[in-house]
Design an enzyme around this catalytic site. Sequence first.
Site, PDB file in Angstrom:
ATOM      1  N   CYS A 139       0.811  -1.210   0.000  1.00 25.46           N
ATOM      2  CA  CYS A 139       0.000   0.000   0.000  1.00 25.46           C
ATOM      3  C   CYS A 139       0.852   1.270   0.000  1.00 25.46           C
ATOM      4  O   CYS A 139       1.880   1.328   0.672  1.00 25.46           O
ATOM      5  CB  CYS A 139      -0.943  -0.009   1.206  1.00 25.46           C
ATOM      6  SG  CYS A 139      -2.039  -1.442   1.207  1.00 25.46           S
ATOM      7  N   CYS A 144      -3.422  -0.644  -3.469  1.00 21.58           N
ATOM      8  CA  CYS A 144      -4.117  -0.139  -2.294  1.00 21.58           C
ATOM      9  C   CYS A 144      -3.517   1.182  -1.807  1.00 21.58           C
ATOM     10  O   CYS A 144      -2.340   1.456  -2.051  1.00 21.58           O
ATOM     11  CB  CYS A 144      -4.080  -1.185  -1.171  1.00 21.58           C
ATOM     12  SG  CYS A 144      -2.461  -1.923  -0.890  1.00 21.58           S
TER      13      CYS A 144
END
Length: 249
Positions: A74, A155
């Site tokens: 992420c 993400c």
Amino acid sequence: TALITLILCLSLGLTVVSRNITSTFFSRCEKFNEYDCKKVWDAFQQAYVNKDPCKVPVEAYDPLIAAAPFKPQCNRMMFWSKTKDVVHGFTEKRDCFVTLEDTLLGSVLDGLTWCGKEGSKDTNTTGCPGWSDCENNTVRSFWIRASAAFADVACGNVTAMLNGSINTPFNPTSIFASVEVPRFIASRVKNLNVVMVIQKNNISNCTDPSLKNLRQSIDTGITFSCKDVSESRIQECGSKPEIACGACW
Ligand code: AVW
């Protein structure tokens, strides 16, 4: 002895044909510690060996992706379109972002050509169909499958480097537009941040109409931003570790 000689010659021939890709695959793979390279190689081969090189669908690589799954990273994932050299010039030097080509599967196959042949166990590295010669070609199907899997785990803050020196920086036919962007989902991805790479003779920038299409095609709930950044600034950030990743642009 004739039989033994024949067997030796055949296995030597086979080795010569596929030696380069096999050794490249393993030496690149072994830099990643957490994978079983033999298992990954076997899953890779089953996708195309003994097949017509124009009849390898994207799904043929599903078992390969399952054998070496992408891990979500992420806020560090970097996508790109027509900016391969500048992106990798940067990611090579700084540990700020991860591109597909920095992952195990992307890195072992980057720059390689391979295909099989019906009725043969060999892997060829020459005489394979080109990128646009047929739809289901061995190499293209891999990159589409791998790009989809990489985008599936995107993400947080996602970055994409697009090229300001071409007419349509966000091109609907690119892998970025057709395979990756449609897989960014608001429940995982917060922002899509475009870095428009600006060279001396740039012909487009963040105001380009194609960027409006990008803004409109992303999932509702994902915020969008675009920043024009000179190529020299990206290179400067690559060579100066004292500049924090978040301060590069
Ligand atoms: P790209 P994408 N012949 O720079 O958005 C041979 O256009 O599509 O960017 N190879 C080709 C051809 C072609 N006509 N077209 C594309 N390629 C290969 C994976 C070639 O290796 C990453 F995650 C070229 O360097 C990026 O976010 C590469 O595809 C995204 O997909 C990219 O073509 C970049 O694909």
